[in-house]
Design a protein around this motif. Sequence first.
Motif, short mmCIF file in Angstrom:
data_model
loop_
_atom_site.label_atom_id
_atom_site.label_comp_id
_atom_site.label_asym_id
_atom_site.label_seq_id
_atom_site.Cartn_x
_atom_site.Cartn_y
_atom_site.Cartn_z
N ARG A 197 -5.11 -1.98 -0.06
CA ARG A 197 -6.14 -1.12 -0.42
C ARG A 197 -6.52 -1.10 -1.91
N ARG A 198 -7.89 -1.39 -2.20
CA ARG A 198 -8.14 -1.39 -3.53
C ARG A 198 -7.91 -0.16 -4.24
N PRO A 199 -7.40 -0.22 -5.46
CA PRO A 199 -7.27 0.95 -6.06
C PRO A 199 -8.47 1.90 -6.69
N PRO B 85 -1.32 2.62 -7.98
CA PRO B 85 -2.63 1.87 -8.14
C PRO B 85 -2.57 0.82 -9.06
N ASP C 269 0.64 -1.11 0.07
CA ASP C 269 -0.05 0.10 -0.07
C ASP C 269 0.94 1.12 0.09
N ARG D 219 -0.93 -2.28 -8.14
CA ARG D 219 -1.73 -3.11 -7.10
C ARG D 219 -2.85 -3.82 -7.68
N GLU E 268 -2.43 8.54 -3.64
CA GLU E 268 -2.01 7.23 -4.04
C GLU E 268 -0.47 7.35 -4.31
N PRO E 269 0.54 6.36 -3.95
CA PRO E 269 1.94 6.48 -4.30
C PRO E 269 1.96 6.32 -5.79
N HIS F 103 4.62 10.75 4.16
CA HIS F 103 3.81 9.88 3.27
C HIS F 103 2.56 10.65 2.41
N HIS G 209 0.04 9.18 1.96
CA HIS G 209 -1.24 8.95 2.65
C HIS G 209 -1.77 9.92 3.88
#
Lengths: 73, 956
Positions: A68-70, A39, A34, A42, B628-629, B607, B609
């Motif tokens: 974590r769902r993209p 995304p 995550d 993932r 999102e990274p 981060h 996040h």
Amino acid sequence: MTPDKLAYMANQIATAFARLPDDEAEAAIAAHIDQFWDPRMRARLLSLAESPKTGLSDRARGAAALIRRPETA
Amino acid sequence: MKDFILPDADFGTPARRSDKTVTLTIDGTDVTVPEGTSVMRAAAMAGIEIPKLCATDSLEPIGSCRLCMVEIEGRRGTPASCTTPAADGMAVQTQTPKLAKLRRGVMELYISDHPLDCLTCAANGDCQLQDMAGAVGLREVRYTPGANHFETRQNGEANPRFEAKDTSNPYFTYDPAKCIACFRCVRACEEVQGTFALTVEGRGFAARIASGTTDFLSSDCVSCGACVQACPTATLQENAVIEMGTPDRAIVTTCAYCGVGCSFRAEMKGDQLVRMVPWKDGKANRGHSCVKGRFAFGYAAHPDRIQSPMIRETIDQPWREVSWDEALAFTAQRLRRIQAESGTGAIGGITSSRCTNEETFLVQKLIRQVFGNNNVDTCARVCHSPTGYGLKTTFGTSAGTQDFDSVEAADVVLVIGANPTDGHPVFASRLKKRLRQGARLIVADPRRIDLVKGPHVQAAHHLALRPGTNVALLTAMAHVIVTEGLTDSAFIAERCDAEAFADWAAFVAEDHLGPEATEALTGVPADQVRQAARLYATGGNAAIYYGLGVTEHSQGSTTVMAIANLAMATGNIGRPGVGVNPLRGQNNVQGSCDMGSFPHELPGYRHVHDPEARGVFERLWNVTISDEPGLRIPNMLDAAVDGSFRGLYVQGEDILQSDPDTRHVAAGLAAMDCVIVHDLFLNETANYAHVFLPGSSFLEKDGTFTNAERRLNRVRRVMAPMTGLADWEVTMALANAMGAGWDYAHPSEIMDEIAATTPSFAGVSYDLLDREGSVQWPCNEAAPKGTPVMHEAGFVRGKGLFVITDYVPTDERTGPRFPLLLTTGRILSQYNVGAQTRRTANTAWHGEDRLEIHPHDAETRGIAEGDWVRLASRSGETSLRATLTDRVSPGVVYTTFHHPETQANVVTSDYSDWATNCPEYKVTAVQVALSNGPSDWQEDYAAQARAARRILPAAE
Ligand code: SF4
Ligand code: SF4
Ligand code: SF4
Ligand code: FES
């Protein structure tokens, strides 16, 4: 990103947490992915985890459920 | 005369540190100085200059010229003030008729063996012999010319004492005719540089200096220039000064090569740079430098520099020179079109570790604010990203813990996976100085690097491990420390997470991790590991310095954590003399990481996040920051091949040459629709670019670099940008072409934005940097002048975290087809991909990449010194010439990657660090065999590169 390479990367992460018990390891793998995977990587991993025989280790596969769902798959 | 070029004041002898002070009177003025200070320095501190020739404050005094004599009440004779320590109650006279007469006598003797051609001498106006002749009032020389060193002929015959100039070094000339035998050069080479390349031959009048038995170029000299700087006369002189004359002003700036971050005085004549002289007050370098920073700046004016923006529709077309406006409009339109077709995340950028913090900050801002994603990465990905992960996990922040001064307090130094004498030369000189004072050294490296055994320096232990076994070796050391009870329990109890420590201690104590059990794996005798571990744990202040030999492995992050574990277990954190110190490769790797160049982190290592951190930027920039990274460089290339990533802005980075598996990188680049290269030269990556934006050199812009000690040093503009725009202005123009509306007038405003958004930089401003010279972050309310040593009172993360470090062998294995292990590195005179240094006279030392191979491995393959060999791996092959040496162990070969013709990265694999994807440069299974010359790939590559570099003549 070839499926092989993604699976390889996920397995490498799983190996790094090999010392942890199953549930902790899966949480750690999912958290790592995550934090560092974009995304689309993932999303691909998640679809890999759905089909059998994709070279994913058991723990990497187990971690997929926690990832974590993209938003855009 | 010297004052014309604004020299730093020379106090004559080095500063002394002491708690005690003494007070004396000099020419009637009271002066109080630390005990041990020389009378000469005390006088200088009181503003009184005593004539001197052989003394200078970078060197210990030897008292040989006698020009500095003084009279001291109650003492007989006229002692030399440079070697006489100041004492309480002393009364000193520096100018008396007696002294004046004696000094004139001394000068007369010197001048009688010196050519009187001052007017045409290169040092005219910058010569201390000249100055002293003036200072002592020398008006005549009564000696008739007798035996001397400067006349080419005497009495109709060749003068046997005359020696011709040595012009072998490309940057400076040695003219023995002008030597006054003060030996400042010899001492500089020993004390400051630690190379011991110069010796004194003969005695008295016959004494001459010599660079061993050969000329300078072929001697041990590493061309650091310390001797040139120390020489008071024209004997050792920069060629630039010989050609251009003396400079007339100086501007302090920072070297743009390595992570030591040396401060320099750029000495100018108009807008021409005459020479770079290391700045005495530079806190990283303390007045020293290496050949790159001091001499190798000629690339900035090299004719290869591209001066106009260029574009092309497709990469098989030649380049077309266009205006800035056209280039930027073309770029903006392409990038927006790609996003419209393939989504916001289809483009990204790479920040440069060579550009300034301000420029890097802007590039990531461009990506986060204007591109609207987090697809930003930096070349630290391929070098120190594991440092970021490893130190953040264990200590809580991603940076070295010390300043360079700290090495002066170290008793034991462990150097692992680094080659400081080549990679970080000025740090190496400071380290060697400490070693000569008695500190002990442990080297863990597959190769016998120069530090292992050099003049007056010898490692207590060289652990010559097999490439790829760092974790096994460090864990074995931890095993010894834990099982022999050498841990610092008080430190651990107070400062570290107890549970994690208990788990870790139980883990490392397992029998199969001990040195005996792992000996077969690492190739290091168990006994050596035990002794090294004991020395590290019990030898006093122990410091670890590490480099890319640690990070560039599939277990790079694990190795960094193993290092942190060792330091915590022995309490070697949080005070001067100890610590964990990553030696950063490029000048601003630290800064580019700090500035939010990673796809998962906003500036200051927060981060994406973290909603609070995002909020700071969202409010200021008026956009939503993606949580999102983004993609990392290798992921970008993979995604490019897949077609989901199509546009890339690369500032000051040559990923095609520096990143592993060249073919894969080339395939990724070739698949994209808009590659923008922003650089000084048409680098290798530019062969695949659609837009070329010409860059500016560090001499042409203002900004800051952050070195390996977290020190922000100012970079100052000394000349106008050759292309009209500094790099930060280009990024701003690109952002504005995409509708951003930025309006920075000066990089200081960018720094103000960094300070306003990033807590660890909150106190930084150009005003502060101008005042303090430099500062180490964190710099904020709690530490207004910065932080030399980190984790002093507690770890940034709270309690230090021990992490279990299981050894996992890399999947890059040797086998019958590829029986040897290749490891890569760099050498002193060249820098990274060599784009800069190859365009300077530094090629005198390193004209090509060579493959180092053990004579035994060479013999079984029929390879002789200098033969062309084929170096092949599972990824590809290349050819280069071989050098036979036992610096590498049997089974290991080594090369550098400074030259595009070699493309050593054609052979490196695609494996990478598990946590960060940092590529595994340091281990590749290879085979080596004789060959006839360049491989097909090299020839194809060269042909492609030639075609891709064509430039159409300008339109109209
Ligand atoms: S340039 Fe440096 S290494 Fe060479 S002789 Fe001078 S001081 Fe020594
Ligand atoms: S070369 Fe310069 S520094 Fe060296 S002994 Fe001669 S005059 Fe002194
Ligand atoms: S390359 Fe490094 S050591 Fe050499 S002068 Fe520059 S900063 Fe200093
Ligand atoms: S300067 Fe003191 S003896 Fe030369």
